[in-house]
Every structure is written in C-alpha cells, then in structure tokens.
Motif scaffolding. Structure first.
Motif, PDB file in Angstrom:
ATOM      1  N   LYS A  66       0.773  -1.322  -0.004  1.00  0.00           N
ATOM      2  CA  LYS A  66      -0.078   0.213   0.025  1.00  0.00           C
ATOM      3  C   LYS A  66       0.952   1.266   0.075  1.00  0.00           C
ATOM      4  N   VAL A  67       1.997   1.214   0.639  1.00  0.00           N
ATOM      5  CA  VAL A  67       2.919   2.507   0.663  1.00  0.00           C
ATOM      6  C   VAL A  67       3.374   2.658  -0.579  1.00  0.00           C
ATOM      7  N   ILE A  68       3.753   1.354  -1.412  1.00  0.00           N
ATOM      8  CA  ILE A  68       4.291   1.586  -2.644  1.00  0.00           C
ATOM      9  C   ILE A  68       3.530   1.949  -3.756  1.00  0.00           C
ATOM     10  N   THR A  69       2.249   1.443  -3.726  1.00  0.00           N
ATOM     11  CA  THR A  69       1.316   1.515  -4.694  1.00  0.00           C
ATOM     12  C   THR A  69       0.133   2.605  -4.571  1.00  0.00           C
ATOM     13  N   GLY A  70      -0.055   2.737  -3.167  1.00  0.00           N
ATOM     14  CA  GLY A  70      -1.319   3.482  -2.802  1.00  0.00           C
ATOM     15  C   GLY A  70      -2.483   2.968  -2.784  1.00  0.00           C
ATOM     16  N   SER A  71      -2.492   1.476  -3.016  1.00  0.00           N
ATOM     17  CA  SER A  71      -3.515   0.734  -2.908  1.00  0.00           C
ATOM     18  C   SER A  71      -3.533  -0.634  -2.107  1.00  0.00           C
ATOM     19  N   SER A  72      -4.581  -0.984  -1.510  1.00  0.00           N
ATOM     20  CA  SER A  72      -4.731  -2.186  -0.700  1.00  0.00           C
ATOM     21  C   SER A  72      -4.966  -3.392  -1.404  1.00  0.00           C
ATOM     22  N   ARG A  73      -5.719  -3.215  -2.754  1.00  0.00           N
ATOM     23  CA  ARG A  73      -6.385  -4.143  -3.387  1.00  0.00           C
ATOM     24  C   ARG A  73      -5.739  -4.214  -4.960  1.00  0.00           C
ATOM     25  N   PHE A  74      -5.513  -5.322  -5.362  1.00  0.00           N
ATOM     26  CA  PHE A  74      -4.797  -5.781  -6.422  1.00  0.00           C
ATOM     27  C   PHE A  74      -5.682  -6.812  -7.476  1.00  0.00           C
ATOM     28  N   GLU A  75      -4.984  -6.625  -8.829  1.00  0.00           N
ATOM     29  CA  GLU A  75      -5.618  -7.852  -9.656  1.00  0.00           C
ATOM     30  C   GLU A  75      -5.243  -9.029  -9.190  1.00  0.00           C
ATOM     31  N   ALA A  76      -6.222 -10.184  -9.290  1.00  0.00           N
ATOM     32  CA  ALA A  76      -5.692 -11.499  -8.650  1.00  0.00           C
ATOM     33  C   ALA A  76      -4.619 -11.971  -9.602  1.00  0.00           C
ATOM     34  N   SER A  77      -3.838 -12.651  -8.987  1.00  0.00           N
ATOM     35  CA  SER A  77      -2.676 -13.167  -9.877  1.00  0.00           C
ATOM     36  C   SER A  77      -3.201 -14.489 -10.552  1.00  0.00           C
ATOM     37  N   ALA A  78      -2.665 -14.534 -11.751  1.00  0.00           N
ATOM     38  CA  ALA A  78      -2.757 -15.679 -12.654  1.00  0.00           C
ATOM     39  C   ALA A  78      -2.284 -16.809 -12.042  1.00  0.00           C
ATOM     40  N   ASP A  79      -2.888 -18.198 -12.501  1.00  0.00           N
ATOM     41  CA  ASP A  79      -2.273 -19.291 -11.854  1.00  0.00           C
ATOM     42  C   ASP A  79      -0.838 -19.541 -12.088  1.00  0.00           C
ATOM     43  N   GLU A  80      -0.082 -19.168 -13.154  1.00  0.00           N
ATOM     44  CA  GLU A  80       1.338 -19.386 -13.242  1.00  0.00           C
ATOM     45  C   GLU A  80       2.282 -18.414 -12.339  1.00  0.00           C
ATOM     46  N   TYR A  81       1.580 -17.451 -11.708  1.00  0.00           N
ATOM     47  CA  TYR A  81       2.400 -16.652 -10.914  1.00  0.00           C
ATOM     48  C   TYR A  81       2.255 -17.018  -9.400  1.00  0.00           C
ATOM     49  N   THR A  82       3.113 -18.011  -9.178  1.00  0.00           N
ATOM     50  CA  THR A  82       2.955 -18.462  -7.759  1.00  0.00           C
ATOM     51  C   THR A  82       4.413 -18.507  -7.326  1.00  0.00           C
ATOM     52  N   VAL A  83       5.024 -18.672  -5.876  1.00  0.00           N
ATOM     53  CA  VAL A  83       6.284 -19.048  -5.357  1.00  0.00           C
ATOM     54  C   VAL A  83       6.533 -20.618  -5.666  1.00  0.00           C
ATOM     55  N   LYS A  84       5.571 -21.455  -5.749  1.00  0.00           N
ATOM     56  CA  LYS A  84       5.628 -22.727  -5.812  1.00  0.00           C
ATOM     57  C   LYS A  84       6.119 -22.927  -7.570  1.00  0.00           C
ATOM     58  N   GLN A  85       5.604 -22.260  -8.169  1.00  0.00           N
ATOM     59  CA  GLN A  85       5.942 -22.355  -9.783  1.00  0.00           C
ATOM     60  C   GLN A  85       7.300 -21.760 -10.035  1.00  0.00           C
TER      61      GLN A  85
END
Length: 227
Positions: A66-85
């Motif tokens: 929120k400090v960086i972007t000014g927002s506390s809500r974001f577009e949900a991540s696509a399935d391929e964007y995970t730490v596991k992947q």
C-alpha cells in the motif's frame, strides 16, 4: 563476483541482477492482459496477502504494498504466478545462469492509477562482495539486501536436497516498479523500507519452498536498519 547493482550491469565476473530489463516486455497482468476495456469473466480484485499463490505476501508486505502503490487491493494473480511455480522453474534451471525470471507481477485494479511491480528470481555465481550503487541502502538480510525508492533485492545462499545439497546456491530475489525511473513520490526512507519488506517476504517464501537450510539465513521479519 561483485554486488554492484546498476541498470546496465552484466554478469561477467561481477554480480548481475540485470536491472535494466526491456520495458517492451508485454504487460500481461497478474489477472489479465490489462489492455482491454472490458474485464475478462474471471477478473478478480483481492487483498495483498492473496497475491501470488497466497503464501508470498506477508501481512507486513501487504502494508508495504500500500505504501508503494497507494492501494490495498490488486488484480488477482494468474495461476502461473506463484512461489511454488517459480521454485520449480529455479530447480529446473539450476545450475545454469539466469536473468530476471518471473515470480509474480502485481497490478493495481482497473479503474485506478496504473502501477505494476515485477518480482523476479535470479541465480548468481557467488555471494555479493563489492559495493552497491549509491542509490541503494544495504541491509543485513541473508547474504545482503539492498533497497532503493523503486526497487529492492535480497541475496541469500541456499542448501537444499531439492538442489542436490550443493555447498551454496546463490539466489537473488528482486522487486521493481516496472516503469521508467522518476523522482520518488513520498518519503524516501518509507519507500525503501517498503520495497525491502516486500523483497524479504518473497525471499523467505522462496527459501521455504526450496527447503533451504535455516531458510537461507533469512530472518523471520525484515531487517530495515542499514548494514
């Protein structure tokens, strides 16, 4: 190898984090392509802690976003964007040198001011040894962490049976505002702390997913005092 971090750094005996990157990379958002007026049917907006697989962004890191972007809500991540992947990709790539591989991309929602962050992983040939560029503040996390007003990087050494238990695998996690450089908007120290907090959160999540011994030497909470 050195730790000099600059937009034109190359990996030729010096540490390369390749921070310039091409700004022509397609901005395929975490939850959509971001280039269409109409949102896709599966478009969702989520809290920071739900991004990137749900185990990458700590509550502290969500506040930092929120400090960086000014927002506390974001577009949900696509399935391929995970730490596991990202971890699976790193294991497959090791020991080859790599540059700027995606962990996740974070976008503010449609209808709000555009802001996107790119979180990346990289493999280095060794620990950081030389001085960082002046724009960075050095922090005591892992082998080293460095933070600026629009980016931060955490370096840590990993020993893991997932990597065949080599002496050390040197991992670099980066968080960067994916935009042309501008003068910082906001408190400089607060921005540096926020980027360092997000970078620490992703680094710790990666170290845990990799099964690094002692979590790669990373603390459970970000250390924001200068080294």
């Amino acid at each position: 190898m050195g730790t000099v971090i600059s937009r034109e750094s190359a990996r030729r005996g010096l540490l390369s984090v390749a921070m310039a990157g091409s700004l022509l990379v397609a901005a395929t958002g975490c939850g959509g392509d971001g280039g269409e007026d109409a949102a896709p049917d599966d478009y969702k907006v989520v809290a920071g802690t739900q991004l990137c697989g749900g185990n990458a962004v700590s509550s502290d890191a969500a506040k930092a976003l929120k400090v960086i972007t000014g927002s506390s809500r974001f577009e949900a991540s696509a399935d391929e964007y995970t730490v596991k992947q990202a971890t699976a990709d790193l294991i497959q790539a090791y020991p080859r040198a790599t540059v700027n591989n995606d962990v996740c991309r974070i976008y503010t929602p449609r209808g709000t001011p555009d802001f996107d962050l790119r979180i990346t992983w990289d493999l280095a040939d060794g620990p950081p040894t030389s001085d960082s560029d002046p724009e960075f503040t050095e922090l005591r996390m892992g082998e080293l962490a460095v933070a600026a007003t629009d980016k931060a990087y955490v370096f840590f050494a990993c020993q893991s049976n997932k990597l065949g238990f080599p002496p050390d695998v040197h991992v670099v996690i980066g968080v960067r505002h994916w935009a042309m450089p501008t003068e910082p908007e906001g408190d400089v120290q607060e921005l540096k702390d926020a980027y360092a907090t997000v970078a620490h959160s992703f680094s710790l999540a990666m170290a845990k997913e990799l099964g690094c011994k002692n979590n790669g030497g990373l603390p459970t909470k970000p250390v924001l005092d200068p080294a």
